[in-house]
Design an enzyme around this catalytic site. Structure first.
Site, PDB file in Angstrom:
ATOM      1  N   LYS A  80      50.059  16.757 -76.228  1.00  0.00           N
ATOM      2  CA  LYS A  80      48.863  16.901 -75.387  1.00  0.00           C
ATOM      3  C   LYS A  80      47.585  16.715 -76.212  1.00  0.00           C
ATOM      4  CE  LYS A  80      51.292  19.892 -72.129  1.00  0.00           C
ATOM      5  NZ  LYS A  80      51.598  21.281 -71.686  1.00  0.00           N
ATOM      6  N   GLN A 124      50.452  27.438 -72.694  1.00  0.00           N
ATOM      7  CA  GLN A 124      51.739  26.751 -72.763  1.00  0.00           C
ATOM      8  C   GLN A 124      52.852  27.720 -72.363  1.00  0.00           C
ATOM      9  OE1 GLN A 124      52.073  23.416 -73.401  1.00  0.00           O
ATOM     10  NE2 GLN A 124      54.243  23.628 -72.938  1.00  0.00           N
ATOM     11  N   ASP A 147      46.219  23.297 -65.251  1.00  0.00           N
ATOM     12  CA  ASP A 147      47.655  23.255 -64.972  1.00  0.00           C
ATOM     13  C   ASP A 147      47.939  23.537 -63.499  1.00  0.00           C
ATOM     14  OD1 ASP A 147      49.219  22.390 -67.055  1.00  0.00           O
ATOM     15  OD2 ASP A 147      49.519  24.365 -67.957  1.00  0.00           O
TER      16      ASP A 147
END
Lengths: 320, 320
Positions: A80, A124, A147
């Site tokens: 990422k 994460q 997200d």
């Protein structure tokens, strides 16, 4: 009946024929090259970031919080960050030890919430078991939730007539692949295998927003192969290598394989290779369109994260 | 995998055999008497309200906001108020003219949000077309949203591992009927017809929380009868009289009919009668369990509203 939210339009042009590979041997399926498609998306994001910098002297910023040392999380985060760099998005990573407290993760989040140079924050997942994912994510500022895991975003995605600020990256990537491969979703029978909050559930909402007739399959489903083999579109996100065999698939169906599991393989450099949920060798002879693992959905997820971060920065900086 | 939230447990004991009517003629289905089941639930709510009043000198309070003069809304609101009175819940209705503004509805909501004697607020839907339902409901205090229509409640209902403060009344009533008729939902194929934010969508989430394999059917679904006729449980909430014919139903299936449409009938006192989505005369010979219209889901919806209001008052007053 509403269409998808505006933020969807960024990258939803159809696939150019050149990025679909028809392989002329025994295989019958078109193999969607997620890597190539995502490169096209990244390139247009890079252009937008450049334009933003030229016009207002600012670029989008993404903050990543990683707890612990999971090898897969480390790979994902590294990918990422690298992808951010390539398109000109500023990024930073906060690494916390495996045994850190909820309060420590929350305080990192709160700092990024307040930082005006950060437009997207992601934690994460999965977190170590002693941390309550819900409690942690509740602190994340809704307008920076790139997200799309905040329950209010999920609710607004589920409820027809509402619009979420962000669509979760992997589900968004799946739909992009469908749209770009020219698949008409409306009226189609779609089956989603797996009902995780990250992939299965939001993917089912998106397919339903596109007016598919959606069935969600999970661990308690009896005879799942009967259900999948009636579907026009199968999205598999179970995380079980080779679960979906050729006879699970209706001839001519579209198969999107989200599963990515490491399987030991001494012949590979790292001692393992990545395998999808779908038994590719069988499915490729039955399906009309299929995504490979790796190189299918994976690169799309990263591209959608960049896209969400850019959208967020545009919204927060009122840049069009 | 989580079970349903705690607030679920209030009234989820199994049905006593006496409230299921087996009719011994050509019919094969058990006809669930929603009216009788709901009376049992209401009676236990009345007991709880009394206990609350005796212990802390307070009773639950419900505020209803009604905009305009829809005849069906007026009937529904009247029934809700009457049901409140019967169990000792304090209620009040604010009636606003059809042409009122969003700001006027919002200001009524804000007043009830602040009123400590009100523990539940509902806006009778649908609103007149010039009012944005989303904007109005956004103002409703989450902790008083006894209809459970706030997107955060929807999101928390959809996301496994999260718990909504309130479950929407009609979907909750449907699941109560299933549980009380002794139906095991786990692993069953369930079909929900209709995907409204009020009934279809949240019902699909609840069935999935109970680990059914759920398919949602809607206007764009091709050959819906093929899908319903493979289902163990059919919940119909389309609002189309007699749409679900006998051949749509698998022999022995459980049929919950949420549809309630008025159909002209000069032989009835009011000139009309209420008809469900399901062609009852045909389905009753195929299904193993069926709910009638009226007298099935309808009374359960009102009972669940009372139950949600009681739960809300207990939570706000910290009374157990």
């Amino acid at each position: 009946m509403t269409d998808l939210p505006d933020i969807w339009s960024l990258s939803s042009s159809r696939l150019s024929v050149s990025s679909v590979h028809k392989i002329f041997n025994e295989q019958t399926a078109w193999v969607l090259d997620g890597k190539m498609i995502s490169m096209g998306i990244r390139s247009s994001i890079a252009g937008e970031v450049r334009r933003m910098e030229e016009c207002i002297g600012k670029v989008p910023g993404l903050a990543v919080i990683m707890v612990g040392q999971r090898w897969d999380s480390q790979i994902y985060v590294r990918n990422k960050i690298k992808a951010c760099e390539e398109v000109g998005i500023k990024s930073c990573v906060t690494e916390l030890p495996t045994d850190c407290t909820e309060a420590e993760v929350q305080s990192a989040l709160l700092r990024f919430n307040k930082d005006p140079s950060i437009h997207g924050i992601l934690v994460q997942l999965p977190l170590p078991q002693h941390l309550d994912e819900g409690k942690v994510l509740d602190v994340l500022g809704l307008e920076k939730d790139v997200d799309g895991f905040h329950p209010l975003n999920t609710g607004n995605l589920a409820v027809i007539g509402r619009e979420p600020l962000f669509i979760p990256c992997t589900p968004k990537g799946c739909i992009e692949l469908l749209i770009r491969s020219g698949v008409e979703i409306i009226g189609k029978k779609a089956v989603v295998i797996g009902r995780s909050n990250i992939v299965g559930l939001p993917t089912s909402f998106l397919l339903q927003r596109h007016h598919a007739t959606v069935t969600v399959i999970h661990a308690f489903t009896e005879n799942p192969e009967q259900i999948t083999s009636a579907a026009d579109i199968v999205v598999s996100a179970a995380g079980i290598p080779n679960m979906v065999r050729g006879n699970w698939i209706k001839p001519g169906a579209i198969v999107i394989d989200v599963g990515t599991s490491p399987v030991e393989d001494p012949s590979c450099e790292d001692g393992y290779r990545l395998v999808g949920d779908v038994c590719y060798e069988e499915a490729v002879n039955v399906a009309s369109v299929i995504t490979p693992v790796p190189g299918g959905v994976g690169p799309m997820t990263v591209a959608m994260l960049l896209s969400n971060t850019l959208d967020s920065a545009k919204r927060m900086l009122d840049f069009t």
